[in-house]
Design a protein around this motif. Structure first.
Motif, PDB file in Angstrom:
ATOM      1  N   CYS A   3       0.775  -1.152   0.024  1.00  0.00           N
ATOM      2  CA  CYS A   3      -0.116  -0.157  -0.086  1.00  0.00           C
ATOM      3  C   CYS A   3       0.983   1.128   0.159  1.00  0.00           C
ATOM      4  CB  CYS A   3      -0.976  -0.082   1.277  1.00  0.00           C
ATOM      5  SG  CYS A   3      -2.092   1.562   1.519  1.00  0.00           S
ATOM      6  N   LEU A   4       1.917   1.338   0.703  1.00  0.00           N
ATOM      7  CA  LEU A   4       2.969   2.572   1.090  1.00  0.00           C
ATOM      8  C   LEU A   4       3.447   2.676  -0.304  1.00  0.00           C
ATOM      9  CD1 LEU A   4       4.327   2.164   4.446  1.00  0.00           C
ATOM     10  CD2 LEU A   4       2.643   3.698   3.789  1.00  0.00           C
ATOM     11  N   ALA A   5       3.985   1.647  -1.056  1.00  0.00           N
ATOM     12  CA  ALA A   5       4.616   1.617  -2.078  1.00  0.00           C
ATOM     13  C   ALA A   5       3.847   2.085  -3.352  1.00  0.00           C
ATOM     14  CB  ALA A   5       5.275   0.327  -2.533  1.00  0.00           C
ATOM     15  N   GLU A   6       2.477   1.645  -3.489  1.00  0.00           N
ATOM     16  CA  GLU A   6       1.510   2.395  -4.394  1.00  0.00           C
ATOM     17  C   GLU A   6       1.378   3.953  -4.193  1.00  0.00           C
ATOM     18  OE1 GLU A   6      -2.688   1.334  -6.292  1.00  0.00           O
ATOM     19  OE2 GLU A   6      -1.687  -0.204  -4.797  1.00  0.00           O
ATOM     20  N   LEU A   7       1.156   4.084  -2.947  1.00  0.00           N
ATOM     21  CA  LEU A   7       1.163   5.674  -2.746  1.00  0.00           C
ATOM     22  C   LEU A   7       2.274   6.431  -3.138  1.00  0.00           C
ATOM     23  CD1 LEU A   7      -0.449   5.475   0.998  1.00  0.00           C
ATOM     24  CD2 LEU A   7      -1.890   6.239  -0.954  1.00  0.00           C
ATOM     25  N   ARG A   8       3.401   5.806  -2.748  1.00  0.00           N
ATOM     26  CA  ARG A   8       4.653   6.593  -3.114  1.00  0.00           C
ATOM     27  C   ARG A   8       4.844   6.872  -4.772  1.00  0.00           C
ATOM     28  NH1 ARG A   8       7.243   3.678   1.182  1.00  0.00           N
ATOM     29  NH2 ARG A   8       7.308   5.232   2.947  1.00  0.00           N
ATOM     30  N   SER A   9       4.522   5.543  -5.401  1.00  0.00           N
ATOM     31  CA  SER A   9       4.693   5.379  -6.686  1.00  0.00           C
ATOM     32  C   SER A   9       3.554   6.496  -7.581  1.00  0.00           C
ATOM     33  CB  SER A   9       4.454   3.945  -7.358  1.00  0.00           C
ATOM     34  OG  SER A   9       3.183   3.413  -7.326  1.00  0.00           O
ATOM     35  N   LYS A  10       2.520   6.528  -7.001  1.00  0.00           N
ATOM     36  CA  LYS A  10       1.542   7.390  -7.760  1.00  0.00           C
ATOM     37  C   LYS A  10       1.665   8.701  -7.267  1.00  0.00           C
ATOM     38  CE  LYS A  10      -1.449   3.389  -8.698  1.00  0.00           C
ATOM     39  NZ  LYS A  10      -2.706   2.891  -8.647  1.00  0.00           N
ATOM     40  N   GLU A  11       2.313   8.873  -6.200  1.00  0.00           N
ATOM     41  CA  GLU A  11       2.431  10.344  -5.650  1.00  0.00           C
ATOM     42  C   GLU A  11       1.283  11.003  -4.971  1.00  0.00           C
ATOM     43  OE1 GLU A  11       4.982  12.933  -8.047  1.00  0.00           O
ATOM     44  OE2 GLU A  11       6.574  11.405  -8.354  1.00  0.00           O
ATOM     45  N   SER A  13       0.067  10.676  -2.043  1.00  0.00           N
ATOM     46  CA  SER A  13       0.117  11.228  -0.583  1.00  0.00           C
ATOM     47  C   SER A  13       1.444  10.944   0.174  1.00  0.00           C
ATOM     48  CB  SER A  13      -1.118  10.896   0.078  1.00  0.00           C
ATOM     49  OG  SER A  13      -0.855  11.524   1.550  1.00  0.00           O
ATOM     50  N   GLN A  14       1.772  11.837   0.987  1.00  0.00           N
ATOM     51  CA  GLN A  14       3.151  11.402   1.705  1.00  0.00           C
ATOM     52  C   GLN A  14       2.690  11.298   3.069  1.00  0.00           C
ATOM     53  OE1 GLN A  14       6.165  10.464   0.317  1.00  0.00           O
ATOM     54  NE2 GLN A  14       5.077  10.476  -1.483  1.00  0.00           N
ATOM     55  N   THR A  15       1.330  10.875   3.288  1.00  0.00           N
ATOM     56  CA  THR A  15       0.796  10.676   4.609  1.00  0.00           C
ATOM     57  C   THR A  15       0.205   9.348   4.551  1.00  0.00           C
ATOM     58  OG1 THR A  15      -1.067  11.873   4.307  1.00  0.00           O
ATOM     59  CG2 THR A  15       0.752  13.194   5.324  1.00  0.00           C
ATOM     60  N   CYS A  16       0.156   8.703   5.666  1.00  0.00           N
ATOM     61  CA  CYS A  16      -0.903   7.496   5.868  1.00  0.00           C
ATOM     62  C   CYS A  16      -2.305   7.551   5.818  1.00  0.00           C
ATOM     63  CB  CYS A  16      -0.233   6.873   7.195  1.00  0.00           C
ATOM     64  SG  CYS A  16      -1.381   5.182   7.643  1.00  0.00           S
ATOM     65  N   PRO A  17      -2.849   6.907   4.926  1.00  0.00           N
ATOM     66  CA  PRO A  17      -4.330   7.272   5.127  1.00  0.00           C
ATOM     67  C   PRO A  17      -5.050   6.722   6.351  1.00  0.00           C
ATOM     68  CG  PRO A  17      -3.827   5.262   3.631  1.00  0.00           C
ATOM     69  CD  PRO A  17      -2.565   5.999   4.190  1.00  0.00           C
ATOM     70  N   GLN A  18      -4.609   6.110   7.308  1.00  0.00           N
ATOM     71  CA  GLN A  18      -5.335   5.733   8.217  1.00  0.00           C
ATOM     72  C   GLN A  18      -5.039   6.747   9.317  1.00  0.00           C
ATOM     73  OE1 GLN A  18      -4.187   1.477   9.060  1.00  0.00           O
ATOM     74  NE2 GLN A  18      -6.538   1.153   8.521  1.00  0.00           N
ATOM     75  N   CYS A  19      -3.791   6.929   9.598  1.00  0.00           N
ATOM     76  CA  CYS A  19      -3.134   7.787  10.840  1.00  0.00           C
ATOM     77  C   CYS A  19      -2.939   9.127  10.695  1.00  0.00           C
ATOM     78  CB  CYS A  19      -2.354   6.967  11.678  1.00  0.00           C
ATOM     79  SG  CYS A  19      -0.687   6.824  11.008  1.00  0.00           S
ATOM     80  N   ARG A  20      -2.612   9.323   9.261  1.00  0.00           N
ATOM     81  CA  ARG A  20      -2.146  10.604   8.731  1.00  0.00           C
ATOM     82  C   ARG A  20      -0.992  11.112   9.143  1.00  0.00           C
ATOM     83  NH1 ARG A  20      -5.710  10.347   4.924  1.00  0.00           N
ATOM     84  NH2 ARG A  20      -7.618  10.883   5.378  1.00  0.00           N
ATOM     85  N   GLU A  21      -0.053  10.107   9.735  1.00  0.00           N
ATOM     86  CA  GLU A  21       1.520  10.179  10.269  1.00  0.00           C
ATOM     87  C   GLU A  21       2.245  10.261   8.492  1.00  0.00           C
ATOM     88  OE1 GLU A  21       3.082  10.705  12.706  1.00  0.00           O
ATOM     89  OE2 GLU A  21       1.338  11.026  13.919  1.00  0.00           O
ATOM     90  N   GLU A  22       3.153  11.062   8.550  1.00  0.00           N
ATOM     91  CA  GLU A  22       4.307  11.113   7.548  1.00  0.00           C
ATOM     92  C   GLU A  22       4.676   9.784   7.016  1.00  0.00           C
ATOM     93  OE1 GLU A  22       8.262  13.281   6.125  1.00  0.00           O
ATOM     94  OE2 GLU A  22       6.880  14.337   7.262  1.00  0.00           O
TER      95      GLU A  22
END
Length: 177
Positions: A3-11, A13-22
């Motif tokens: 999930c994190l890799a997909e978020l990074r690859s698609k740019e 968000s740089q925050t977690c969708p659950q906790c909103r931490e960087e």
């Protein structure tokens, strides 16, 4: 992780969708941080303000962090991190020189297609272990990984000429280089 890799690859968000931490630094982020920190310490050494064998405490602490980041990035498969960590152990830059560890890390980087790792592996095998067969195999593997890599052909030529007395093989390697 996926999930994190997909978020990074698609740019997205740089925050977690659950906790909103960087998001924590990914493998490329670790590599980048480690390389920048290493470059700072290397600059101190190159300016003559310290030597690799006796870094001031702040620089040694920074190199300890570099080693930790490179180790983590290498564990995630980053071949450049593996290569640079191997080089640190090979040369004793910020860590105690450890030829066995350097060979292990160069091998891992080489197996991921990093042709220069084969060269350094071959040089260590030839110079430190006196393993000419292993060195020749490493140089030939570098050529297989990157047929146009002149340094691989040159090192093979040197080994064939000086250690094997194979002038014809050396000439062929030099001409290809």
């Amino acid at each position: 992780g996926a999930c994190l890799a997909e978020l990074r690859s698609k740019e997205i968000s740089q925050t977690c969708p659950q906790c909103r931490e960087e998001l924590p630094a990914g493998v490329e982020g670790l590599w980048d941080l480690a390389f920048r920190a290493y470059s700072r310490v290397d600059g101190v050494v190159k300016r003559g303000e310290a030597s690799w064998g006796s870094l001031p405490p702040a620089e040694q602490e920074e190199m300890d962090e570099v080693v930790a980041m490179l180790t983590e990035a290498g564990a995630q498969g980053h071949k450049g991190a593996l290569f640079n960590l191997a080089y640190a152990y090979d040369e004793g830059e910020g860590v105690a020189r450890d030829v066995d560890r350097a060979i292990e890390l160069y091998t891992q980087a080489a197996q991921r297609g990093y042709a220069n790792a084969y060269i350094n592996l071959g040089l260590l095998l030839k110079n430190e272990r006196k393993d000419l067969d292993g060195a020749e195999k490493a140089f030939r593997a570098a050529i297989e990984a990157d047929p146009g890599y002149a340094n691989a052909h040159n090192n093979l030529g040197l080994l064939l000429q000086n250690a094997r007395e194979d002038v014809d093989g050396a000439e062929k390697a030099y001409r290809t280089a």
